[in-house]
Design an enzyme around this catalytic site. Structure first.
Site, PDB file in Angstrom:
ATOM      1  N   ASN A 140       0.350 -23.050  42.180  1.00 45.90           N
ATOM      2  CA  ASN A 140       0.566 -24.490  42.325  1.00 45.90           C
ATOM      3  C   ASN A 140       1.921 -24.687  43.001  1.00 45.90           C
ATOM      4  O   ASN A 140       2.960 -24.520  42.360  1.00 45.90           O
ATOM      5  CB  ASN A 140       0.534 -25.125  40.924  1.00 45.90           C
ATOM      6  CG  ASN A 140       0.865 -26.603  40.946  1.00 45.90           C
ATOM      7  OD1 ASN A 140       0.972 -27.218  42.010  1.00 45.90           O
ATOM      8  ND2 ASN A 140       1.028 -27.180  39.765  1.00 45.90           N
ATOM      9  N   HIS A 192      -2.716 -31.850  35.322  1.00 44.83           N
ATOM     10  CA  HIS A 192      -1.430 -31.154  35.191  1.00 44.83           C
ATOM     11  C   HIS A 192      -0.465 -32.035  34.389  1.00 44.83           C
ATOM     12  O   HIS A 192      -0.456 -33.267  34.540  1.00 44.83           O
ATOM     13  CB  HIS A 192      -0.850 -30.832  36.566  1.00 44.83           C
ATOM     14  CG  HIS A 192       0.302 -29.883  36.469  1.00 44.83           C
ATOM     15  ND1 HIS A 192       1.555 -30.291  36.115  1.00 44.83           N
ATOM     16  CD2 HIS A 192       0.367 -28.541  36.620  1.00 44.83           C
ATOM     17  CE1 HIS A 192       2.357 -29.236  36.062  1.00 44.83           C
ATOM     18  NE2 HIS A 192       1.660 -28.163  36.362  1.00 44.83           N
ATOM     19  N   GLU A 196       2.549 -32.660  34.749  1.00 47.55           N
ATOM     20  CA  GLU A 196       3.430 -33.518  35.561  1.00 47.55           C
ATOM     21  C   GLU A 196       2.683 -34.776  36.009  1.00 47.55           C
ATOM     22  O   GLU A 196       3.265 -35.868  36.075  1.00 47.55           O
ATOM     23  CB  GLU A 196       3.975 -32.708  36.751  1.00 47.55           C
ATOM     24  CG  GLU A 196       4.999 -31.678  36.270  1.00 47.55           C
ATOM     25  CD  GLU A 196       5.094 -30.421  37.106  1.00 47.55           C
ATOM     26  OE1 GLU A 196       4.615 -30.403  38.254  1.00 47.55           O
ATOM     27  OE2 GLU A 196       5.648 -29.429  36.589  1.00 47.55           O
ATOM     28  N   GLU A 240      -1.411 -24.815  29.599  1.00 51.06           N
ATOM     29  CA  GLU A 240      -0.027 -24.811  30.052  1.00 51.06           C
ATOM     30  C   GLU A 240       0.843 -25.568  29.045  1.00 51.06           C
ATOM     31  O   GLU A 240       0.938 -26.803  29.126  1.00 51.06           O
ATOM     32  CB  GLU A 240       0.083 -25.494  31.409  1.00 51.06           C
ATOM     33  CG  GLU A 240      -0.717 -24.830  32.501  1.00 51.06           C
ATOM     34  CD  GLU A 240      -0.145 -25.146  33.876  1.00 51.06           C
ATOM     35  OE1 GLU A 240       0.192 -24.197  34.588  1.00 51.06           O
ATOM     36  OE2 GLU A 240      -0.001 -26.328  34.221  1.00 51.06           O
ATOM     37  N   GLY A 289       8.251 -24.354  34.078  1.00 49.79           N
ATOM     38  CA  GLY A 289       9.489 -24.438  34.855  1.00 49.79           C
ATOM     39  C   GLY A 289      10.748 -24.236  34.029  1.00 49.79           C
ATOM     40  O   GLY A 289      11.857 -24.495  34.499  1.00 49.79           O
ATOM     41  N   SER A 345       5.951 -20.623  33.263  1.00 43.89           N
ATOM     42  CA  SER A 345       6.944 -19.557  33.457  1.00 43.89           C
ATOM     43  C   SER A 345       6.322 -18.162  33.459  1.00 43.89           C
ATOM     44  O   SER A 345       6.933 -17.199  32.998  1.00 43.89           O
ATOM     45  CB  SER A 345       8.055 -19.645  32.410  1.00 43.89           C
ATOM     46  OG  SER A 345       8.765 -20.864  32.568  1.00 43.89           O
TER      47      SER A 345
HETATM   48  P1  PGA Z   1       5.821 -22.661  36.330  1.00 44.87           P
HETATM   49  O1  PGA Z   1       4.764 -23.841  36.522  1.00 44.87           O
HETATM   50  O2  PGA Z   1       5.100 -21.369  36.583  1.00 44.87           O
HETATM   51  O3  PGA Z   1       6.883 -22.945  37.343  1.00 44.87           O
HETATM   52  O4  PGA Z   1       6.308 -22.736  34.926  1.00 44.87           O
HETATM   53  C1  PGA Z   1       3.430 -23.685  36.098  1.00 44.87           C
HETATM   54  C2  PGA Z   1       2.665 -24.937  36.431  1.00 44.87           C
HETATM   55  O5  PGA Z   1       3.234 -26.031  36.366  1.00 44.87           O
HETATM   56  O6  PGA Z   1       1.474 -24.864  36.768  1.00 44.87           O
END
Ligand code: PGA
Length: 253
Positions: free
Chosen positions: A9, A98, A100, A170, A176, A216
């Site tokens: 992603n 997601h 976000e 997730e 992140g 992560s």
């Molecule tokens: P990350 O993000 O690997 O940077 O933690 C994962 C994601 O948001 O799909």
């Protein structure tokens, strides 16, 4: 047998040229080594879908996905992207739900259920994300929360539709942040998700649904996560922006 899978992603990162370079590096290194049964999906920003898919379509098992789609077929929705638009750019997958999108764009389970239905109706495969925040885990509400996300977002689907869904667990606190769920935490939640599928659908649907871990995930921790019985691969954010790291994660499958 369910498929193992890794998706990258890219979020709102990279210029067009950087995206093309990254896709080309990944494609050239995967040439001859990918299996159609182990999909690798690159999810660039919407404006780069066509450029990236023109690269991925040359490699067996490598696909392009969008990061979002609208729930309506078409119309006056300024700034949005429809399923048909995504497909006309050569992409075959879409990430929905997601955290976000949920947090910053207020996408709730009901809206997501409509997006999922629309995507599947028009033939796009869906990677559906779920996962709890830190306060939800600390107050031990994480199982209930994930259950609710899946019940309201996905479980209206028929068995046939469900077979086109990949689930990504997730935990929001791991995205992140550099803090990864332990392999035990990941396995526990993935097994729980599969048990929910088993309650609603036939055993074959539960057995065949790929459940990815995201948050992560990196070349150092991917192997032990992917070795867990119910972890079928990963949805990778930050580490998918570097070809070396992304390839190392793929090779951890
Ligand atoms: P990350 O993000 O690997 O940077 O933690 C994962 C994601 O948001 O799909």
């Amino acid at each position: 047998m369910r498929k193992q899978m890794v998706a990258g992603n890219w979020k709102m990162n990279l210029t067009l040229q950087e995206a093309i370079d990254l896709a080309e590096q990944i494609a050239s290194r995967l040439k001859d080594s990918t299996e159609a049964s182990t999909p690798i999906v690159l999810c660039p920003p919407a404006g780069y879908l066509q450029a990236v898919s023109s690269i991925t379509k040359e490699i067996r098992g490598l696909y392009t996905g969008a990061q979002n789609c609208h729930q309506e077929v078409s119309g006056a929705y300024t700034g949005e992207i429809s399923v048909a638009m995504i497909q006309s750019c050569g992409a075959e997958y879409v990430i929905l739900g997601h955290s976000e999108r949920r947090a910053y764009f207020h996408e709730d389970n009901i809206l997501l259920s409509k997006k999922v239905k629309r995507a599947l109706a028009q033939g796009l495969k869906v990677i559906f994300c779920c996962g709890e925040t830190l306060p939800e885990r600390e107050s031990e509400k994480h199982f209930d929360l994930v259950k609710q996300q899946l019940q309201e977002g996905l479980f209206h689907l028929s068995e046939e539709e469900m077979s086109l869904i990949t689930i990504a667990y997730e935990p929001v606190w791991a995205i992140g942040t550099g803090v990864t769920a332990t392999k035990e935490q990941a396995q526990e939640m993935h097994a729980f998700i599969r048990s929910l599928l088993r309650e609603i659908y036939a055993n074959s649907v539960a057995d065949n649904c790929s459940i990815l871990y995201g948050g992560s995930c990196n070349p150092k921790n991917a192997k032990e996560l992917f070795e867990q019985e119910d972890v079928d691969g990963g949805l990778i954010g930050g580490a998918s922006l570097k070809a070396e790291d992304f390839l190392a994660i793929i090779h951890s499958l």
